[in-house]
Motif scaffolding. Structure first.
Motif, mmCIF file in Angstrom:
data_model
loop_
_atom_site.group_PDB
_atom_site.id
_atom_site.type_symbol
_atom_site.label_atom_id
_atom_site.label_comp_id
_atom_site.label_asym_id
_atom_site.label_seq_id
_atom_site.Cartn_x
_atom_site.Cartn_y
_atom_site.Cartn_z
ATOM 1 N N VAL A 1 -15.725 23.418 -19.093
ATOM 2 C CA VAL A 1 -14.789 22.436 -18.543
ATOM 3 C C VAL A 1 -15.214 21.053 -19.028
ATOM 4 O O VAL A 1 -16.355 20.641 -18.805
ATOM 5 N N SER A 2 -14.297 20.340 -19.672
ATOM 6 C CA SER A 2 -14.568 18.956 -20.065
ATOM 7 C C SER A 2 -14.125 18.024 -18.940
ATOM 8 O O SER A 2 -13.531 18.466 -17.947
ATOM 9 N N ALA A 3 -14.390 16.740 -19.099
ATOM 10 C CA ALA A 3 -13.951 15.758 -18.098
ATOM 11 C C ALA A 3 -12.432 15.764 -17.974
ATOM 12 O O ALA A 3 -11.877 15.597 -16.883
ATOM 13 N N VAL A 4 -11.753 15.976 -19.105
ATOM 14 C CA VAL A 4 -10.284 16.026 -19.089
ATOM 15 C C VAL A 4 -9.820 17.267 -18.329
ATOM 16 O O VAL A 4 -8.890 17.210 -17.522
ATOM 17 N N GLY A 5 -10.494 18.392 -18.569
ATOM 18 C CA GLY A 5 -10.160 19.615 -17.858
ATOM 19 C C GLY A 5 -10.379 19.488 -16.368
ATOM 20 O O GLY A 5 -9.579 19.982 -15.561
ATOM 21 N N GLN A 6 -11.450 18.807 -15.988
ATOM 22 C CA GLN A 6 -11.735 18.611 -14.568
ATOM 23 C C GLN A 6 -10.664 17.743 -13.917
ATOM 24 O O GLN A 6 -10.292 17.955 -12.755
ATOM 25 N N HIS A 7 -10.135 16.780 -14.682
ATOM 26 C CA HIS A 7 -9.060 15.927 -14.170
ATOM 27 C C HIS A 7 -7.827 16.769 -13.860
ATOM 28 O O HIS A 7 -7.150 16.540 -12.846
ATOM 29 N N LEU A 8 -7.537 17.759 -14.726
ATOM 30 C CA LEU A 8 -6.414 18.669 -14.467
ATOM 31 C C LEU A 8 -6.680 19.489 -13.205
ATOM 32 O O LEU A 8 -5.809 19.600 -12.333
ATOM 33 N N GLU B 1 -10.400 25.130 -30.336
ATOM 34 C CA GLU B 1 -11.586 24.991 -29.484
ATOM 35 C C GLU B 1 -12.110 23.560 -29.456
ATOM 36 O O GLU B 1 -12.638 23.105 -28.439
ATOM 37 N N GLN B 2 -11.946 22.851 -30.547
ATOM 38 C CA GLN B 2 -12.388 21.443 -30.579
ATOM 39 C C GLN B 2 -11.580 20.586 -29.606
ATOM 40 O O GLN B 2 -12.062 19.549 -29.148
ATOM 41 N N ARG B 3 -10.359 21.025 -29.290
ATOM 42 C CA ARG B 3 -9.490 20.249 -28.406
ATOM 43 C C ARG B 3 -9.250 20.974 -27.070
ATOM 44 O O ARG B 3 -8.344 20.635 -26.325
ATOM 45 N N THR B 4 -10.097 21.971 -26.793
ATOM 46 C CA THR B 4 -9.997 22.699 -25.527
ATOM 47 C C THR B 4 -10.597 21.877 -24.393
ATOM 48 O O THR B 4 -11.646 21.252 -24.559
ATOM 49 N N ILE B 5 -9.911 21.869 -23.243
ATOM 50 C CA ILE B 5 -10.392 21.080 -22.104
ATOM 51 C C ILE B 5 -10.948 21.961 -20.984
ATOM 52 O O ILE B 5 -11.694 21.485 -20.137
ATOM 53 N N LEU B 6 -10.585 23.233 -20.977
ATOM 54 C CA LEU B 6 -11.204 24.157 -20.009
ATOM 55 C C LEU B 6 -10.971 25.592 -20.429
ATOM 56 O O LEU B 6 -9.980 25.915 -21.089
ATOM 57 N N ILE B 7 -11.915 26.446 -20.048
ATOM 58 C CA ILE B 7 -11.796 27.895 -20.229
ATOM 59 C C ILE B 7 -12.304 28.550 -18.954
ATOM 60 O O ILE B 7 -13.393 28.225 -18.469
#
Length: 363
Positions: free
Chosen positions: A102-109, A7-13
């Protein structure tokens, strides 16, 4: 990996399943799907991880996942491979309406989701739909003509020798698969061969799931330098193991069926949920090829009430099968007309993978 590390390294759920489709009822489970990027040692060392699908009773960060058994968080490289292969269950993750995180990295995906759309969807969506049809047909057969007894070797003319075990069968079929694959890979590209090789068919799975047809036995014998009596025993053992597998599946189906679903199945003569998902998958495949986007929420697609009608038993088995037949025919037409590429750009996907890992960092 422990839940909290993932979860600490999760980028989106995302909230998928019936809630994602807009088909949820008050008692519907919550299906969460997500993506995480593994730590440095999993990229540069010997450690490997593809997904986290258990352990949601461990201490974690996202409280909405506590104790939820319908949760899978994929490691980035695993999910990119599934996305590039147009896996229907994964492709929709980038087109959901509800992302609890959603993190910024997840949004990039998510911003690069179009990278993963290709004409492969024709093969994967029809393949998944046919899997639903296969389940429907199997359950329908069990409803109308249930098996009466556990199969035994003599039912398949195996009298004087023991049938090959499942492990022995799989070992031989693995060997056969490698021989066949070695011949396919060096054939020159032709249109029909191109379609075959880009269809993402699990040839190994086909070999292990179905009995070798009579017309292939002589070729298989010569290819593998086997004895004729062994090849015949192989075929009989396959029939026996398939029947045994079906018997066990029948017993499990009887024991574990949801009572309400079983009653609806009894009244209608087929599994309504499998029927609904078959039609949903085929309609989604047509939409992707035609419009170049994945419409997960069927309220937006406009057919949510029609799909609910299937779930309520308002369509007969014959009507659902006719719908599926018409959609498969439509898929052929839109496939030829579609402006999507035949296959995704793997080099661009590889670049995206590196970008996402660099954005996340190793901290």
């Amino acid at each position: 990996m422990e839940r909290i590390e993932v979860e600490q390294r999760t980028i989106l759920i995302g909230l998928a399943g019936s809630h994602g489709y807009g088909l949820n009822r008050p008692d519907s489970d919550f299906d969460y799907r997500g993506v995480f990027i593994a730590p440095k040692r999993y990229y540069l060392g010997f450690d490997r991880i593809e997904q986290k699908d258990t352990g949601w009773d461990e201490p974690g960060i996202f409280s909405f996942l506590n104790g939820n058994k319908d949760t899978v968080i994929y490691e980035l490289r695993k999910i990119l491979l599934l996305l590039a292969g147009a896996n229907p269950n994964v492709l929709e993750l980038l087109w959901l309406n509800n992302y609890p995180f959603v993190s910024a990295v997840g949004q990039h995906l998510i911003n690069h989701k179009q990278l993963f759309l290709s004409k492969k969807v024709k093969h994967t969506y029809t393949g998944y739909a046919f899997a639903q049809i296969k389940k429907m047909e199997t359950h329908r057969k069990w409803l109308l003509k249930p098996p009466q007894k556990k199969p035994i070797p003599s039912d398949f003319a195996i009298e004087d020798e023991a049938p090959l075990s499942k492990d022995e069968l799989n070992a031989f079929l693995e060997y056969l698969y490698n021989l066949i694959r070695g011949r396919i890979e060096f054939l020159e590209e032709a249109e029909q061969l191109y379609k075959l090789l880009t269809a993402d068919i699990d040839f190994k799975g086909v070999l292990k799931q179905y009995t070798l047809p009579d017309e292939t036995l002589e070729y298989t014998q010569n290819l593998t330098n086997s004895r004729k009596d062994f090849i015949r025993l192989l075929q009989k053992s396959q029939n026996y193991q398939i029947a045994l597998r079906e018997w066990k599946a029948y017993l499990s189906w009887q024991e574990n069926r949801n009572p309400a679903r079983a009653e609806m199945e009894r009244k209608s003569g087929f599994d309504l949920k499998h029927g609904m998902h078959c039609i949903r998958l085929l309609r989604s495949g047509v939409e992707i090829l035609r419009q170049g986007e994945v419409i997960v929420d069927r309220r937006i697609a406009g057919d949510v009430e029609d799909l609910r009608a299937i779930l309520k038993g308002e369509y007969s088995y014959e009507q659902v099968m006719k719908m599926a037949e018409d959609l498969v025919a439509e898929m052929e037409v839109v496939y030829e007309q579609s402006t999507l590429p035949h296959k995704p750009d793997l080099e661009e996907i590889n670049k995206l993978c590196m970008e996402l890992v660099e954005m996340q960092g190793w901290h």
